[in-house]
Design a protein around this motif. Structure first.
Motif, short mmCIF file in Angstrom:
data_model
loop_
_atom_site.label_atom_id
_atom_site.label_comp_id
_atom_site.label_asym_id
_atom_site.label_seq_id
_atom_site.Cartn_x
_atom_site.Cartn_y
_atom_site.Cartn_z
N ALA A 120 0.85 -1.13 -0.07
CA ALA A 120 -0.03 -0.02 -0.04
C ALA A 120 0.88 1.20 0.04
CB ALA A 120 -0.82 0.06 1.06
N ALA A 121 1.76 1.21 0.83
CA ALA A 121 3.08 2.26 0.69
C ALA A 121 3.44 2.53 -0.41
CB ALA A 121 3.99 2.33 1.83
N ARG A 122 3.97 1.50 -1.27
CA ARG A 122 4.45 1.69 -2.67
C ARG A 122 3.28 1.85 -3.68
NH1 ARG A 122 6.86 -3.18 -1.42
NH2 ARG A 122 5.24 -4.39 -2.46
N ASP A 123 2.07 1.88 -3.18
CA ASP A 123 0.71 2.25 -4.24
C ASP A 123 0.52 0.93 -5.01
OD1 ASP A 123 -1.32 3.78 -4.74
OD2 ASP A 123 -0.25 4.67 -6.42
N ASP A 124 1.20 -0.42 -4.80
CA ASP A 124 1.23 -1.48 -5.58
C ASP A 124 -0.31 -2.23 -5.15
OD1 ASP A 124 3.68 -1.26 -6.76
OD2 ASP A 124 4.65 -2.62 -5.43
N TRP A 125 -0.87 -1.73 -3.83
CA TRP A 125 -2.01 -2.80 -3.41
C TRP A 125 -3.16 -2.53 -4.51
CZ3 TRP A 125 -3.71 -6.26 -0.50
CH2 TRP A 125 -5.06 -6.51 -0.15
N LYS A 126 -3.30 -1.43 -5.05
CA LYS A 126 -4.26 -1.22 -5.90
C LYS A 126 -4.25 -2.01 -7.19
CE LYS A 126 -1.90 2.51 -8.53
NZ LYS A 126 -1.91 3.93 -8.78
N ARG A 127 -3.10 -2.93 -7.23
CA ARG A 127 -3.15 -3.68 -8.38
C ARG A 127 -3.51 -5.02 -8.12
NH1 ARG A 127 -1.29 -2.27 -13.62
NH2 ARG A 127 -0.51 -0.39 -13.47
N ILE A 128 -3.87 -5.33 -6.68
CA ILE A 128 -4.40 -6.67 -6.45
C ILE A 128 -6.07 -6.26 -6.32
CG2 ILE A 128 -4.99 -8.00 -4.48
CD1 ILE A 128 -2.07 -8.40 -5.57
N LYS A 129 -6.45 -7.14 -7.13
CA LYS A 129 -8.08 -6.83 -7.25
C LYS A 129 -8.77 -8.29 -7.17
CE LYS A 129 -7.19 -3.14 -10.37
NZ LYS A 129 -7.39 -2.32 -11.63
N LEU A 130 -9.91 -7.95 -7.07
CA LEU A 130 -11.20 -9.33 -7.16
C LEU A 130 -11.72 -9.25 -8.52
CD1 LEU A 130 -12.59 -9.41 -3.64
CD2 LEU A 130 -10.86 -10.80 -4.52
N CYS A 131 -11.95 -10.33 -9.13
CA CYS A 131 -12.56 -10.44 -10.64
C CYS A 131 -13.59 -9.76 -10.58
CB CYS A 131 -12.53 -11.93 -10.95
SG CYS A 131 -13.18 -12.18 -12.48
N ALA A 132 -14.10 -9.09 -11.33
CA ALA A 132 -15.42 -8.22 -11.54
C ALA A 132 -16.56 -9.26 -11.65
CB ALA A 132 -15.27 -7.17 -12.49
N ALA A 133 -16.32 -10.48 -11.95
CA ALA A 133 -17.60 -11.57 -12.41
C ALA A 133 -18.02 -12.00 -11.09
CB ALA A 133 -16.88 -12.76 -13.16
N GLY A 134 -19.16 -11.66 -11.00
CA GLY A 134 -19.94 -12.01 -9.60
C GLY A 134 -19.84 -13.50 -9.27
N ASP A 135 -19.60 -14.35 -10.38
CA ASP A 135 -19.62 -15.84 -9.87
C ASP A 135 -18.10 -16.38 -9.97
OD1 ASP A 135 -19.34 -15.54 -12.64
OD2 ASP A 135 -20.48 -17.07 -13.39
N CYS A 136 -17.27 -15.33 -9.70
CA CYS A 136 -15.95 -15.67 -9.84
C CYS A 136 -15.08 -15.13 -8.54
CB CYS A 136 -15.06 -15.14 -10.92
SG CYS A 136 -13.12 -15.52 -11.00
N ARG A 137 -14.74 -13.73 -8.47
CA ARG A 137 -14.34 -13.03 -7.23
C ARG A 137 -12.97 -13.55 -7.03
NH1 ARG A 137 -16.00 -8.68 -7.61
NH2 ARG A 137 -15.75 -8.20 -5.60
N TRP A 138 -12.17 -14.12 -7.97
CA TRP A 138 -10.90 -14.70 -7.88
C TRP A 138 -9.83 -13.50 -7.57
CZ3 TRP A 138 -9.12 -19.13 -6.32
CH2 TRP A 138 -7.96 -19.86 -6.78
N ALA A 139 -8.99 -13.55 -6.82
CA ALA A 139 -7.97 -12.36 -6.68
C ALA A 139 -6.89 -12.54 -7.87
CB ALA A 139 -7.44 -12.49 -5.20
#
Length: 179
Positions: A120-139
């Protein structure tokens, strides 16, 4: 980045995917089903497990942190409250500088919390996401140039979304107008 891979793998120890692909329904699951499963996961990633055998309370604390991080990625309003249990402080680092340190009493959780805080301090945390597909949500780690990736895999979840949108649009266009 290896640190982000650790966080991605940690977040995906719970599998919420329920989609159908090639006629097969994906079965959601939990990787951390017991203290021994947690110990095995930690060993496979060379994370410190602490001084003795892991207990049910260790497993509960681990899944609680994972849930809090997934809620933070989902943008849930109460995610900040869930993360308050993991305070950080500055301590002297090995090179004479300062570093962030967590003190949860569970060394593997400290590594995960510190890794998240540093990303988060390096501003990399924003690159970790959960898939936008409601039936997926894989990080997943969004490695796109723009940082606006939405799908864990464009060929799977992105394609399913685009196909569904296309079909809906064409169904609407082919309906007769009633007036």
């Amino acid at each position: 980045m290896a640190e982000l891979q650790l966080i991605e793998e940690f977040l995906n120890t719970v599998d919420e995917r329920t989609f159908v692909r090639n006629g097969e329904r994906h079965v959601a699951g939990e990787e951390l089903t017991s203290p021994q499963a947690l110990a095995d996961w930690l060993t496979a990633r060379d994370l410190p497990a602490g001084g003795g055998p892991l207990r049910a309370a260790d497993l509960a604390a681990t899944t609680e942190l994972r849930t809090a991080l997934r809620r933070a990625l989902s943008g849930e309003a109460d995610a900040a409250t869930a993360l308050e249990r993991y305070p950080l402080r500055l301590v002297p680092g090995a090179s004479g500088g300062l570093r962030l340190a967590a003190r949860s009493g569970r060394p593997w959780l400290d590594v995960i919390v510190e890794t998240v805080a540093e990303s988060a301090a390096r501003d990399d945390w924003k690159r970790i996401k959960l898939c936008a597909a409601g039936d997926c949500r894989w990080a997943f780690h969004d490695t796109s140039r723009s940082g606006r990736g939405r799908w864990c895999e464009m060929e799977v979840c992105g394609n399913r979304h685009k196909t569904r949108t296309y079909r809906e649009r064409h169904q609407r266009a082919s309906r007769p107008l009633t007036g």
